[in-house]
Write an enzyme that holds these catalytic residues in place. Structure first.
Site, PDB file in Angstrom:
ATOM      1  N   THR A 258       0.800  -1.186  -0.127  1.00 56.09           N
ATOM      2  CA  THR A 258       0.069   0.025  -0.164  1.00 56.09           C
ATOM      3  C   THR A 258       0.865   1.396   0.218  1.00 56.09           C
ATOM      4  O   THR A 258       0.285   2.212   0.284  1.00 56.09           O
ATOM      5  CB  THR A 258      -0.879   0.023   1.290  1.00 56.09           C
ATOM      6  OG1 THR A 258      -0.148  -0.126   2.424  1.00 56.09           O
ATOM      7  CG2 THR A 258      -1.898  -0.988   1.120  1.00 56.09           C
ATOM      8  N   ALA A 259       2.150   0.959  -0.368  1.00 61.91           N
ATOM      9  CA  ALA A 259       3.098   2.261  -0.571  1.00 61.91           C
ATOM     10  C   ALA A 259       3.255   2.533  -1.725  1.00 61.91           C
ATOM     11  O   ALA A 259       2.583   3.360  -2.461  1.00 61.91           O
ATOM     12  CB  ALA A 259       4.393   1.882   0.140  1.00 61.91           C
ATOM     13  N   GLU A 289      -1.305   3.095 -14.067  1.00 61.80           N
ATOM     14  CA  GLU A 289      -2.485   3.390 -13.340  1.00 61.80           C
ATOM     15  C   GLU A 289      -3.264   4.406 -14.304  1.00 61.80           C
ATOM     16  O   GLU A 289      -2.824   5.213 -14.948  1.00 61.80           O
ATOM     17  CB  GLU A 289      -2.436   3.827 -12.111  1.00 61.80           C
ATOM     18  CG  GLU A 289      -1.538   3.168 -11.122  1.00 61.80           C
ATOM     19  CD  GLU A 289      -1.746   3.767  -9.765  1.00 61.80           C
ATOM     20  OE1 GLU A 289      -2.045   5.001  -9.429  1.00 61.80           O
ATOM     21  OE2 GLU A 289      -1.071   3.166  -8.681  1.00 61.80           O
ATOM     22  N   HIS A 308      -5.484   2.354  -5.925  1.00 62.47           N
ATOM     23  CA  HIS A 308      -4.717   3.419  -5.350  1.00 62.47           C
ATOM     24  C   HIS A 308      -5.587   4.320  -4.432  1.00 62.47           C
ATOM     25  O   HIS A 308      -5.450   5.505  -4.319  1.00 62.47           O
ATOM     26  CB  HIS A 308      -4.072   4.377  -6.336  1.00 62.47           C
ATOM     27  CG  HIS A 308      -2.899   4.956  -5.916  1.00 62.47           C
ATOM     28  ND1 HIS A 308      -1.707   5.190  -6.885  1.00 62.47           N
ATOM     29  CD2 HIS A 308      -2.456   5.445  -4.706  1.00 62.47           C
ATOM     30  CE1 HIS A 308      -0.636   5.714  -5.888  1.00 62.47           C
ATOM     31  NE2 HIS A 308      -1.111   5.565  -4.682  1.00 62.47           N
TER      32      HIS A 308
END
Length: 333
Positions: A258-259, A289, A308
């Site tokens: 999640t970084a 993305e 994200h």
């Protein structure tokens, strides 16, 4: 102090201005960055993170900012380029309502003795809570079984899925990076009942908390059942997890990110997942993305993907300007 606050779709101008209403030290004018969709805002943000702020963007409001002649420029995602900095002769402070300063030309700011004050930890709790959610989603097969029900109408209670479902007290957790997010993840894990927690941190605290063990990265990868990434992305940490590191992990282990996507060599991870060299992964950030249709991650049934959103909560965004002002006031000489 003559201040310009630039809001966007995630932290609008009213939220940017709110902390200053009771503070007469700031003469604030606020402007809204006219990016009209979250998708476009995320696309621009990704370009900035990958290539920096010195590139042309749509909906540029540099001229409005320059005309206001700020001494303090407070932004969230808005790019503060070399050109903008040079055009603001009285600029003394650039405030950034995010943990990093990727959207600021740091080199130019330093050349002109302009201080940059970011908002460390502004969404730390949001990301930490989301990380725990991703762990549950993978360890208990929540994501994939929901997809089976929703898109395939399959009521799957296969023995192999039950066998791979695990409970936190019986697992070893590896936390890569012990900043504010990593520390919160550890606190939450301990609250849930995790007994074994390894941490890799190049600069560990002098008085580490009890109940965790600081180890090198190789030891962490080889011993952990769940590895969660919380390091900052730098030149030194790019592809921190590559083919060599993935090979150290157990075939029954899970990788959570999640970084930043750049911490992982995505091609190497895809190969490891395809070959079942890992039990699974949960990913919130990606090199490309949004993920295009047909991307390998979307074809794998041992991966949970989210768009994200780990740090995106109303509370985090609304409280960020308050947090920034608190940090700024502590920073003042």
């Amino acid at each position: 102090m003559r201040t310009v606050a630039v809001g966007d779709l995630l932290i609008p101008v009213d939220w940017m201005k709110a902390p200053f209403y009771q503070n007469n030290s700031f003469d604030v004018s606020a402007m809204q960055w006219p990016v009209t969709s979250i998708e476009e805002l995320q696309k621009i943000n990704l370009l900035i993170e990958q290539n920096g702020p010195n590139q042309p963007f749509s909906a540029n409001i540099d001229q409005q900012i320059i005309a206001a002649d700020p001494e303090l420029l407070l932004v969230h995602f808005y790019p503060v380029s070399q050109e903008l900095i040079k055009a603001c002769p009285n600029l003394k402070v650039i405030g950034v309502c995010r943990g990093g300063i990727e959207n600021v030309d740091e080199k130019t700011a330093r050349q002109f003795n302009i201080e940059i004050v970011n908002t460390s930890g502004r969404n730390a709790r949001a990301v930490a809570e989301f990380t725990i959610g991703m762990m549950f989603a993978t360890l208990r097969n929540i994501g994939q079984t929901f997809v089976d029900l929703q898109s395939k109408a399959q009521w799957r209670k296969h023995p192999e899925r039950i066998d791979s479902s695990r409970e936190f007290p019986y697992l070893a957790f590896g936390i890569v990076g012990f900043g504010q997010i990593g520390q919160l993840v550890v606190q939450l894990l301990r609250g849930i009942g995790a007994q074994t927690i390894y941490v890799y941190e190049p600069f560990p605290p002098e008085n580490p908390p009890t109940g965790i063990v600081f180890v090198d990265l190789q030891t962490l990868l080889s011993k952990s059942d769940v590895v969660s990434l919380h390091a900052r992305l730098t030149e030194e940490t790019k592809h921190l997890i590559g083919a060599k590191e993935l090979a150290l992990m157990k075939s029954t282990s899970y990788l959570i990110n999640t970084a930043r996507s750049g911490l992982i060599d995505e091609e190497a991870l895809i190969k490891s997942l395809e070959r079942c060299q890992l039990a699974g992964a949960a990913l919130d950030t990606f090199d490309l993305e949004p993920l295009p249709k047909g991307h390998p991650f979307l074809a794998l049934d041992n991966v949970v993907c989210t768009p994200h959103i780990a740090g995106s909560t109303r509370d985090a965004f609304q409280q960020t300007p308050y947090r920034w002002l608190e940090i700024y006031q502590q920073w003042l000489p």
